[in-house]
Design a protein around this motif. Structure first.
Motif: not given
Lengths: 145, 117
Positions: B66-83
């Motif tokens: 995920l890091t190679r693909h997006y630059g960030n692999a872990v994200v918080p959920a905010l108001v029911g959405r993937c940030t």
């Protein structure tokens, strides 16, 4: 002023780890987030203590655990071993990780560097919370903010 | 919180720290403040390598991919959405009080999700 901070003018901690925990406890975040942030800040200190001009320590990092620039200022009359040098003022800050990069973090680093450069000697001698925050270009965060 | 999830969040913060010390603007600011950054980068990379070993191979592999693909692999959920991609996450997962006790990934982008406590 642009930046807000929480402040503990009479830190009780006698060690770096405790001082970081005492300041993190001022933030309205969950216990687990606090624990993970303490670990990140400790790692940063392990690879190079963040002690700067006139006995001021600046523990800092960027983290996905917070969503806005989060600042806590602490003062200890007795001083805190950091661990080689004693520090009397601690400015702890954590910047969020944003899609548009670390601009906000870089800007705050510049702000704090300039305050220390201009008022480092005064910061070391302050006797009141408001004076300290003023010299650091910060305003006290209102409760519940 | 799931222990592996905690480690993945910490790994992400460690990677941010390494990326920051690799940026000239940040290094210059830190030096301007009177901090010494020499050697810190190599030491951080060493700590990261050791830390990685404590993470389950499956999650470590996903994190790296995920890091190679997006630059960030872990994200918080905010108001029911993937940030990461803003996809609305399943309501059943978001409303589960024990949602951080296992690792969830975004059904659209695949990023690892956590809920701030």
């Amino acid at each position: 002023m642009k930046y807000t901070a929480v402040c503990e003018f009479e830190l009780l901690s006698k060690s770096r780890e405790d001082a970081i925990a005492e300041l993190l406890a001022l933030f309205s975040i969950g216990e687990k987030s606090r624990e993970l942030l303490a670990m990140a800040l400790d790692i940063r200190e392990q690879v190079g203590a963040t002690v700067v001009h006139k006995d001021i320590a600046l523990p800092h990092c960027r983290s996905i655990l917070i969503d806005k620039l989060t600042i806590a200022v602490g003062r200890s009359a007795a001083g805190i071993p950091w661990p080689e040098k004693k520090v009397y003022t601690v400015v702890l800050f954590i910047s969020p990780v944003k899609h548009n990069g670390p601009e906000e973090h870089i800007e705050f680093l510049g702000h704090i560097a300039s305050c220390i450069r201009d008022s480092g000697d005064k910061i070391a001698k302050v006797s009141h919370k408001d004076e300290l925050l003023n010299l650091l270009g910060l305003q006290l965060e209102e409760q519940g903010e | 919180m799931d222990k592996q999830l905690e480690k993945l969040i910490s790994l992400h913060d460690l990677d941010v720290m390494i990326a920051d010390l690799n940026r000239k603007e940040i290094r210059d600011r830190e030096v301007d403040m009177g901090l010494h950054t020499e050697g810190a980068l190599e030491e951080l990379k060493g700590l990261r390598d050791n830390y990685c070993k404590s993470i389950n191979r499956k999650w470590r592999g996903l994190y790296n991919q995920l890091t190679r693909h997006y630059g960030n692999a872990v994200v918080p959920a905010l108001v029911g959405r993937c940030t990461g991609c803003l996809t609305r996450l399943p309501t059943a997962v978001c409303s589960d009080p024990e949602r951080n006790l296992k690792i969830h990934t975004c059904p659209t982008c695949g990023r690892i999700i956590y809920w701030a406590d």
